[in-house]
Motif scaffolding. Structure first.
Motif, PDB file in Angstrom:
ATOM      1  N   SER A  25       0.835  -1.194   0.000  1.00  0.00           N
ATOM      2  CA  SER A  25       0.000   0.000   0.000  1.00  0.00           C
ATOM      3  C   SER A  25       0.875   1.252   0.000  1.00  0.00           C
ATOM      4  N   ASP A  26       0.298   2.362  -0.462  1.00  0.00           N
ATOM      5  CA  ASP A  26       1.041   3.622  -0.460  1.00  0.00           C
ATOM      6  C   ASP A  26       1.434   4.013   0.962  1.00  0.00           C
ATOM      7  N   GLU A  27       0.551   3.757   1.909  1.00  0.00           N
ATOM      8  CA  GLU A  27       0.838   4.086   3.303  1.00  0.00           C
ATOM      9  C   GLU A  27       2.009   3.244   3.824  1.00  0.00           C
ATOM     10  N   CYS A  28       2.029   1.964   3.435  1.00  0.00           N
ATOM     11  CA  CYS A  28       3.109   1.092   3.877  1.00  0.00           C
ATOM     12  C   CYS A  28       4.431   1.500   3.224  1.00  0.00           C
ATOM     13  N   GLU A  29       4.363   1.962   1.988  1.00  0.00           N
ATOM     14  CA  GLU A  29       5.581   2.417   1.316  1.00  0.00           C
ATOM     15  C   GLU A  29       6.214   3.596   2.064  1.00  0.00           C
ATOM     16  N   ASP A 144       2.357  -5.717   6.193  1.00  0.00           N
ATOM     17  CA  ASP A 144       1.295  -4.890   5.619  1.00  0.00           C
ATOM     18  C   ASP A 144      -0.051  -5.598   5.747  1.00  0.00           C
ATOM     19  N   ASP A 145      -1.123  -4.831   5.699  1.00  0.00           N
ATOM     20  CA  ASP A 145      -2.510  -5.338   5.657  1.00  0.00           C
ATOM     21  C   ASP A 145      -2.936  -6.077   6.919  1.00  0.00           C
ATOM     22  N   VAL A 146      -2.388  -5.709   8.068  1.00  0.00           N
ATOM     23  CA  VAL A 146      -2.673  -6.479   9.277  1.00  0.00           C
ATOM     24  C   VAL A 146      -4.061  -6.212   9.855  1.00  0.00           C
ATOM     25  N   LEU A 147      -4.707  -5.133   9.449  1.00  0.00           N
ATOM     26  CA  LEU A 147      -6.076  -4.883   9.932  1.00  0.00           C
ATOM     27  C   LEU A 147      -7.115  -5.364   8.933  1.00  0.00           C
ATOM     28  N   TYR A 148      -6.683  -5.838   7.789  1.00  0.00           N
ATOM     29  CA  TYR A 148      -7.483  -6.525   6.778  1.00  0.00           C
ATOM     30  C   TYR A 148      -8.904  -5.980   6.624  1.00  0.00           C
ATOM     31  N   LEU A 149      -9.015  -4.976   5.782  1.00  0.00           N
ATOM     32  CA  LEU A 149     -10.317  -4.376   5.445  1.00  0.00           C
ATOM     33  C   LEU A 149     -11.016  -3.762   6.657  1.00  0.00           C
ATOM     34  N   GLY A 150     -10.248  -3.499   7.706  1.00  0.00           N
ATOM     35  CA  GLY A 150     -10.824  -2.926   8.916  1.00  0.00           C
ATOM     36  C   GLY A 150     -11.567  -3.929   9.776  1.00  0.00           C
ATOM     37  N   LEU A 151     -11.441  -5.212   9.450  1.00  0.00           N
ATOM     38  CA  LEU A 151     -12.215  -6.245  10.142  1.00  0.00           C
ATOM     39  C   LEU A 151     -11.497  -6.833  11.356  1.00  0.00           C
ATOM     40  N   VAL A 152     -10.184  -6.584  11.469  1.00  0.00           N
ATOM     41  CA  VAL A 152      -9.399  -7.240  12.514  1.00  0.00           C
ATOM     42  C   VAL A 152      -9.557  -6.553  13.863  1.00  0.00           C
ATOM     43  N   LYS A 153      -9.575  -5.229  13.853  1.00  0.00           N
ATOM     44  CA  LYS A 153      -9.644  -4.495  15.114  1.00  0.00           C
ATOM     45  C   LYS A 153     -10.997  -4.703  15.782  1.00  0.00           C
ATOM     46  N   ASN A 179       4.479 -11.349  23.252  1.00  0.00           N
ATOM     47  CA  ASN A 179       5.865 -11.810  23.199  1.00  0.00           C
ATOM     48  C   ASN A 179       6.782 -10.723  23.759  1.00  0.00           C
ATOM     49  N   ASP A 180       7.418 -10.986  24.898  1.00  0.00           N
ATOM     50  CA  ASP A 180       8.235  -9.938  25.518  1.00  0.00           C
ATOM     51  C   ASP A 180       9.560  -9.710  24.805  1.00  0.00           C
ATOM     52  N   GLU A 181       9.821 -10.467  23.736  1.00  0.00           N
ATOM     53  CA  GLU A 181      11.013 -10.211  22.922  1.00  0.00           C
ATOM     54  C   GLU A 181      10.713  -9.255  21.770  1.00  0.00           C
ATOM     55  N   LEU A 182       9.437  -8.875  21.634  1.00  0.00           N
ATOM     56  CA  LEU A 182       9.026  -8.051  20.503  1.00  0.00           C
ATOM     57  C   LEU A 182       8.361  -6.766  20.982  1.00  0.00           C
ATOM     58  N   GLU A 183       8.530  -5.742  20.181  1.00  0.00           N
ATOM     59  CA  GLU A 183       7.901  -4.445  20.437  1.00  0.00           C
ATOM     60  C   GLU A 183       7.051  -4.110  19.221  1.00  0.00           C
ATOM     61  N   LEU A 184       5.777  -3.859  19.429  1.00  0.00           N
ATOM     62  CA  LEU A 184       4.837  -3.651  18.323  1.00  0.00           C
ATOM     63  C   LEU A 184       4.377  -2.207  18.244  1.00  0.00           C
ATOM     64  N   GLN A 185       4.459  -1.654  17.053  1.00  0.00           N
ATOM     65  CA  GLN A 185       3.821  -0.372  16.741  1.00  0.00           C
ATOM     66  C   GLN A 185       2.813  -0.629  15.649  1.00  0.00           C
ATOM     67  N   LEU A 186       1.555  -0.351  15.911  1.00  0.00           N
ATOM     68  CA  LEU A 186       0.492  -0.593  14.950  1.00  0.00           C
ATOM     69  C   LEU A 186       0.087   0.721  14.305  1.00  0.00           C
ATOM     70  N   VAL A 187       0.299   0.800  12.995  1.00  0.00           N
ATOM     71  CA  VAL A 187      -0.074   1.985  12.225  1.00  0.00           C
ATOM     72  C   VAL A 187      -1.424   1.703  11.577  1.00  0.00           C
ATOM     73  N   GLY A 192      -3.713  -1.101   7.556  1.00  0.00           N
ATOM     74  CA  GLY A 192      -3.087  -1.520   8.806  1.00  0.00           C
ATOM     75  C   GLY A 192      -1.674  -2.039   8.588  1.00  0.00           C
ATOM     76  N   ILE A 193      -0.715  -1.470   9.324  1.00  0.00           N
ATOM     77  CA  ILE A 193       0.693  -1.817   9.170  1.00  0.00           C
ATOM     78  C   ILE A 193       1.268  -2.130  10.544  1.00  0.00           C
ATOM     79  N   ALA A 194       1.946  -3.243  10.670  1.00  0.00           N
ATOM     80  CA  ALA A 194       2.611  -3.605  11.921  1.00  0.00           C
ATOM     81  C   ALA A 194       4.110  -3.405  11.766  1.00  0.00           C
ATOM     82  N   VAL A 195       4.678  -2.603  12.660  1.00  0.00           N
ATOM     83  CA  VAL A 195       6.129  -2.440  12.725  1.00  0.00           C
ATOM     84  C   VAL A 195       6.581  -3.152  13.995  1.00  0.00           C
TER      85      VAL A 195
END
Length: 203
Positions: A25-29, A144-153, A179-187, A192-195
């Motif tokens: 997606s353009d946002e993910c780019e 990319d696409d982690v919120l999938y059409l807005g249906l995941v949240k 997972n305490d080894e990972l840090e998640l930022q959800l855009v 929907g983009i997961a960093v």
């Protein structure tokens, strides 16, 4: 990036949108370019080559070497043509086949400081679990696409045809958060983009 490289990329981007070819997606780019500017990764793994657009963006954003996997041979041919036209083909290793089957051999003995997951949405969780031991401490996994059409949240019951993907994506995000080894930022922009940052890997 030269003016000619920018022109080629824009033409591929616009054609992909016209033909409904799935590229990032353009946002993910925007997020991807920002991460490359900040971290300047050297070794990259991409799951989901498609026609080579995202790998081209990454190759032009740093001097990284990229391993990318795609099951559609015709898309790989288009990707090879693009990489050649941009002059980045020597830094991109492409593997044709099912990512679940190929990934163990692709990543064996390698450590990646950046991973881009943009393939089958239902596979995100198992792919992350597989590759995580090969992600450097401080390494980034972009999805990319982690919120999938807005249906995941949220907890709403998704339509039947989307149920499996939504359930799997919810489980994926929950597993990352827990997972305490990972840090998640959800855009939440775009689809929907997961960093995800690997903060405790000892490798």
């Amino acid at each position: 990036m030269t003016v000619e490289q920018s022109r080629v990329l824009k033409a591929v981007h616009d054609l992909a949108r016209e033909q409904y070819v799935m590229i990032l997606s353009d946002e993910c780019e925007v997020v991807l370019k920002g991460l490359f500017e900040k971290y300047s990764p050297k070794r990259v793994l991409e799951i989901g080559t498609a026609i080579g657009y995202s790998s081209s963006v990454m190759a032009l954003s740093s001097d990284c070497v990229i391993d990318t996997v795609e099951k559609d041979a015709s898309r790989i041919e288009r990707a090879r043509e693009l990489w050649k036209s941009l002059g980045v083909e020597s830094r991109i290793n492409v593997y044709c086949g099912d990512s679940d089957e190929l990934l163990p051999s692709i990543i064996a003995g390698k450590t990646y400081d950046f991973v881009f997951i943009d393939g089958a949405k239902s596979a995100y969780r198992r792919q992350l679990e597989l590759i995580l031991p090969n992600v450097a401490k401080g390494g980034i996994i972009l999805c990319d696409d982690v919120l999938y059409l807005g249906l995941v949240k949220g907890d709403n019951y998704p339509p039947h045809k989307h149920r499996t993907i939504v359930r799997n994506m919810r489980e994926f995000l929950t597993s990352v958060e827990e997972n305490d080894e990972l840090e998640l930022q959800l855009v939440e922009e775009g689809n929907g983009i997961a960093v995800i940052r690997n903060i405790r890997n000892k490798r």
